[in-house]
Design an enzyme around this catalytic site. Structure first.
Site, PDB file in Angstrom:
ATOM      1  CB  VAL A  98      -0.699  -0.037   1.277  1.00 27.37           C
ATOM      2  CG1 VAL A  98      -1.522   1.079   1.429  1.00 27.37           C
ATOM      3  CG2 VAL A  98      -1.892  -1.227   1.117  1.00 27.37           C
ATOM      4  CB  ALA A 104      10.137   5.241   8.432  1.00 26.48           C
ATOM      5  CB  ILE A 114     -15.506   1.145  -0.937  1.00 30.10           C
ATOM      6  CG1 ILE A 114     -15.534  -0.006  -2.024  1.00 30.10           C
ATOM      7  CG2 ILE A 114     -16.704   1.726  -0.942  1.00 30.10           C
ATOM      8  CD1 ILE A 114     -16.256  -1.268  -1.442  1.00 30.10           C
ATOM      9  CE  LYS A 144     -10.992  -4.759   6.182  1.00 26.38           C
ATOM     10  NZ  LYS A 144     -10.892  -5.734   5.207  1.00 26.38           N
ATOM     11  N   GLY A 175      -5.319  -4.010  -1.996  1.00 26.63           N
ATOM     12  CA  GLY A 175      -4.631  -4.000  -3.002  1.00 26.63           C
ATOM     13  C   GLY A 175      -3.976  -2.416  -3.083  1.00 26.63           C
TER      14      GLY A 175
HETATM   15  N1  HSE Z   1      -7.173  -8.929   4.242  1.00 29.34           N
HETATM   16  C1  HSE Z   1      -8.107  -8.012   3.817  1.00 29.34           C
HETATM   17  C2  HSE Z   1      -9.343  -8.903   2.814  1.00 29.34           C
HETATM   18  C3  HSE Z   1      -7.611  -6.699   3.083  1.00 29.34           C
HETATM   19  O1  HSE Z   1      -8.982  -9.925   2.858  1.00 29.34           O
HETATM   20  O2  HSE Z   1     -10.211  -8.087   2.521  1.00 29.34           O
HETATM   21  C4  HSE Z   1      -7.054  -5.586   4.060  1.00 29.34           C
HETATM   22  O3  HSE Z   1      -8.204  -5.188   4.687  1.00 29.34           O
END
Ligand code: HSE
Length: 436
Positions: A14, A43, A136, A205, A302
């Site tokens: 990322v 860093a 998103i 999340k 991604g």
């Molecule tokens: N490991 C997460 C997923 C991606 O499979 O959606 C990063 O939040």
């Protein structure tokens, strides 16, 4: 106008994507932000790899703590992940008056309340669009676009790894273990995929989304978190025969008694748009009282998609850095002194519909015994499927779909049915949401 100077902690997938997109779209981003946004310092422990990406365009160090103290940096992007060093670095960056952008959902879900309190005391921004559903802009949508609404519920496919596994199991009729191996070989699943397949990542999340949607503190520790490891190919097949798909959903729902906060495999009607989100893609369905149901779809992970979210936060900071803190959108969407106290409901009190798979003797009266137990527990049957016993077997699979009921009633009924001599083994319980 003078550039916004960024210190980037971690230049892996990322971080590298963020560096690339910021460089590639520098002119367009600066036209929007009103000033250039420049990563001046990076860093990373892997300094040689960092040098390959940066190619002389920023100063590289392996000492992340030097960056969070550096007076020539305005904003720290934290892309290290985890709860340990990342937390120390963020708190130290805040203490030094720096704004922070992070993709670290695990850290925010567990320690966000503390981090936001520290940031508020210092008057700095902590932005985290990249923490949920990658590219998103769901945080922006919930905090700003839907601000007029009383949010009723959120249902999200917010983990790409598990959605890939379930999609492959369905389309190829494979077992969980077989698909997991392929996912690891292709690099979709981590070598240690525990957080993904056990639902923990989705739990982090949905806890963040629920806080923002309902104005409650971050409550991951109270969430019900269940993964996909026990899903069998035959449940996916039976669900499909009955018009449903199985998805790992993060669910947050406002009820009169409190908030439901849960992650588990869920049957959803195959005709719903969200049921057709396949592979590693993410989607979040939000129901607001004014707007109705809205659906947000895109890449949940991604390099470039996540960079898109990180940079959106940087542009917000570039626009707001000189504004009074009171003009900013609150971290968790609601004013900090108006955060609610609604409890997170225990799973026993959750109301939803159920898929029950039973293995029973194929003889008269068995179904009547089962339906009597369900009726005694106020559970109403919506649909039923009986599979013929396999050649030479005396037992059949029965699948029952229920109308909405309370989970503790279902657990009580299951215990009673499992105790009947005509039932073999454990009953498989999956939850079902109509998302209407
Ligand atoms: N490991 C997460 C997923 C991606 O499979 O959606 C990063 O939040």
């Amino acid at each position: 106008m003078k550039p916004l100077r960024i210190g980037l902690l971690g230049i892996g997938t990322v971080g590298g994507g963020t560096f690339d997109v910021l460089t590639r779209n520098a002119e367009e981003i600066s036209r929007r932000a009103g000033r250039p946004i420049t990563i001046t310092h990076v860093a990373d422990k892997a300094t040689a790899l960092a040098e390959k990406v940066v190619a002389g365009r920023a100063t590289i160090t392996d000492d992340a703590f030097a960056l969070v103290k550096n007076p020539d940096i305005d904003v720290i992007i934290e892309l290290i992940g985890g709860y340990g060093i990342a937390k120390q670095l963020i708190l130290e960056a805040i203490a030094n008056g720096k704004h922070v952008v992070t993709a670290n959902k695990a850290l925010l879900a567990l320690h966000g309340n503390e981090i936001f309190a520290a940031a508020r005391a210092k008057g700095v921004i902590v932005a985290f669009e990249a923490a949920v559903a990658g590219g998103i802009p769901i945080i922006k949508a919930l905090r700003e676009g839907l601000v007029a609404n009383r949010i009723e519920w959120i249902a999200g496919i917010i983990n790409g790894t598990t959605n890939f596994i379930l999609s492959e199991m369905r389309s190829k009729g494979l077992s969980f273990t077989e698909v997991l191996k392929t996912a690891q070989a292709k690099g979709y699943a981590e070598a240690d995929p525990t957080f993904d397949i056990e639902g923990v990542d989705a739990g982090h999340k949905i806890s963040i989304l629920a806080a923002i949607a309902f104005g409650i503190p971050l409550s991951f520790v109270k969430a019900h978190v269940e993964g996909i490891t026990k899903i069998e190919a035959k449940d996916i097949r039976y669900a499909e025969e009955m018009g449903y798909r199985i998805k790992l959903l993060g669910l947050a729902r406002r009820r009169e008694a409190g908030i439901e906060l849960r992650v588990h495999p869920t049957l959803i009607p195959a005709k719903r748009l969200i049921a057709n989100v396949e592979g590693v893609m993410n989607a979040v369905l939000v129901k607001g009282d004014a707007v109705g149901a809205t659906l947000y779809y895109g890449a949940g992970a991604g390099a470039s998609p996540t960079a898109s979210a990180v940079i959106a936060d940087l542009v917000d900071i570039a626009r707001l850095i000189d504004a009074d803190a009171s003009h900013r959108v609150p971290y968790l969407a609601f004013q900090h002194d108006r955060i609610g106290t609604e409890p997170v409901l225990s799973m026993d009190d959750v109301e939803t519909s159920y898929y029950l798979r039973l293995r029973v003797d194929d003889k008269p009266g068995v179904l009547a015994d089962i339906t009597r137990v369900l009726a005694d527990n106020q559970i109403s049957i919506d649909a039923m499927l009986q599979k013929e016993p396999e050649e030479g077997e005396a037992q059949a699979d029965i699948i029952l779909l229920t109308h909405e009921t309370i989970e503790k009633n279902v657990k009580r009924a299951i215990a009673a049915i499992e105790a009947q001599p005509s039932t073999s083994g454990k009953i498989v319980l999956l939850r079902l949401e109509n998302l209407a």
